[in-house]
Design an enzyme around this catalytic site. Structure first.
Site, PDB file in Angstrom:
ATOM      1  N   PRO A  83       2.476  -3.934  -2.942  1.00 46.42           N
ATOM      2  CG  PRO A  83       4.008  -3.949  -4.704  1.00 46.42           C
ATOM      3  CD  PRO A  83       2.565  -4.173  -4.385  1.00 46.42           C
ATOM      4  CG  ASN A  84       7.337  -1.434  -1.081  1.00 51.37           C
ATOM      5  OD1 ASN A  84       8.032  -2.145  -0.374  1.00 51.37           O
ATOM      6  ND2 ASN A  84       7.536  -1.310  -2.377  1.00 51.37           N
ATOM      7  NE  ARG A 135       7.122   3.490  -0.320  1.00 52.80           N
ATOM      8  CZ  ARG A 135       6.361   3.203  -1.363  1.00 52.80           C
ATOM      9  NH1 ARG A 135       5.170   2.668  -1.186  1.00 52.80           N
ATOM     10  NH2 ARG A 135       6.787   3.437  -2.579  1.00 52.80           N
ATOM     11  CE1 TYR A 174       2.814   6.172  -1.467  1.00 49.97           C
ATOM     12  CE2 TYR A 174       5.081   6.630  -0.850  1.00 49.97           C
ATOM     13  CZ  TYR A 174       4.155   6.233  -1.793  1.00 49.97           C
ATOM     14  OH  TYR A 174       4.557   5.903  -3.049  1.00 49.97           O
ATOM     15  CG  ASN A 183      -2.518   1.695  -3.772  1.00 47.80           C
ATOM     16  OD1 ASN A 183      -1.732   1.445  -4.676  1.00 47.80           O
ATOM     17  ND2 ASN A 183      -2.356   2.693  -2.929  1.00 47.80           N
ATOM     18  CB  ALA A 192       5.472  -0.859  -7.957  1.00 51.61           C
ATOM     19  CG  HIS A 219       2.787   1.775 -12.613  1.00 48.59           C
ATOM     20  ND1 HIS A 219       1.739   2.641 -12.905  1.00 48.59           N
ATOM     21  CD2 HIS A 219       3.083   1.974 -11.313  1.00 48.59           C
ATOM     22  CE1 HIS A 219       1.451   3.341 -11.818  1.00 48.59           C
ATOM     23  NE2 HIS A 219       2.243   2.954 -10.842  1.00 48.59           N
ATOM     24  CG  ASP A 278      -4.882 -10.447 -18.248  1.00 51.60           C
ATOM     25  OD1 ASP A 278      -5.252  -9.440 -18.882  1.00 51.60           O
ATOM     26  OD2 ASP A 278      -3.997 -11.234 -18.656  1.00 51.60           O
ATOM     27  CD  GLU A 333      -5.373   2.149 -11.401  1.00 53.29           C
ATOM     28  OE1 GLU A 333      -4.287   2.750 -11.468  1.00 53.29           O
ATOM     29  OE2 GLU A 333      -5.964   1.696 -12.405  1.00 53.29           O
ATOM     30  CG  HIS A 342      -2.468   4.822  -7.698  1.00 53.80           C
ATOM     31  ND1 HIS A 342      -1.627   3.747  -7.507  1.00 53.80           N
ATOM     32  CD2 HIS A 342      -3.192   4.549  -8.804  1.00 53.80           C
ATOM     33  CE1 HIS A 342      -1.840   2.865  -8.467  1.00 53.80           C
ATOM     34  NE2 HIS A 342      -2.789   3.324  -9.261  1.00 53.80           N
ATOM     35  CB  ILE A 343      -1.343   7.230  -1.376  1.00 50.32           C
ATOM     36  CG1 ILE A 343      -2.110   6.088  -0.697  1.00 50.32           C
ATOM     37  CG2 ILE A 343      -1.018   8.346  -0.390  1.00 50.32           C
ATOM     38  CD1 ILE A 343      -1.284   5.282   0.300  1.00 50.32           C
ATOM     39  CB  SER A 344       1.722   9.559  -4.715  1.00 52.54           C
ATOM     40  OG  SER A 344       1.949   8.475  -5.600  1.00 52.54           O
ATOM     41  NE  ARG A 387       5.704   8.429  -7.111  1.00 44.40           N
ATOM     42  CZ  ARG A 387       5.598   7.323  -6.398  1.00 44.40           C
ATOM     43  NH1 ARG A 387       4.414   6.836  -6.076  1.00 44.40           N
ATOM     44  NH2 ARG A 387       6.681   6.687  -5.990  1.00 44.40           N
ATOM     45  NE  ARG A 394       6.598   5.502  -9.308  1.00 41.65           N
ATOM     46  CZ  ARG A 394       6.724   4.390  -8.582  1.00 41.65           C
ATOM     47  NH1 ARG A 394       5.700   3.574  -8.438  1.00 41.65           N
ATOM     48  NH2 ARG A 394       7.863   4.108  -7.983  1.00 41.65           N
TER      49      ARG A 394
END
Length: 138
Positions: free
Chosen positions: A10-11, A18, A23, A72, A75, A78, A85, A96, A98-100, A105, A109
């Site tokens: 998402p996003n 954004r 990002y 990625n 959200a 988490h 699964d 896995e 993540h950009i940030s 955070r 998270r």
């Protein structure tokens, strides 16, 4: 030729608009075009959805035929036991991404339902996190 897929949650379709301080300024399309040009010897597919079930379905669809998944889940990392699964149920290795830096955070998270079943985790290097994941499969 290695066959990889980047699956974004998402996003992440809002990359470039954004929170550019977090990002970056590249749109998702610009970033994907740059990565594909940089790695012409790798087939890189992409899927993005804001819907948890669609992400699970895509993981199941490609999880037995691709050489690697760069995930990625944003959200959902988490919150989604279902995505965790799905990663556990497939044979294709998952990185896995993540950009940030998720550990810099909010506390919620700091938990990942994907990490226990991932080949590895790359966080906090901006869009370069994806490139590091690609390199891990080469």
């Amino acid at each position: 030729m290695k066959k990889l897929i980047i699956i974004n949650g998402p996003n992440l379709n809002l990359l470039g608009t954004r929170e550019p301080d977090v990002y970056g300024n590249l749109s998702l399309v610009e970033f994907l075009n740059a990565v594909k040009a940089k790695y012409p010897h790798v087939e890189i597919d992409h899927f993005q959805s804001n819907i948890e079930g669609e992400l699970i379905s895509k993981i199941q669809e490609v999880g037995f035929s691709y050489d690697g998944i760069i995930l990625n889940a944003a959200a959902y990392t988490h919150t989604s036991v279902g995505i965790g699964d799905a990663v556990k149920a497939i044979t294709t290795p998952v990185i896995e991404v993540h950009i940030s830096n998720t550990f810099a955070r909010e506390d919620f998270r700091h938990q990942s339902f994907i990490a226990p079943n991932a080949k590895g985790i790359i966080i906090g290097f901006g869009l370069q996190s994806y490139e590091l994941a690609i390199q891990s499969f080469l």
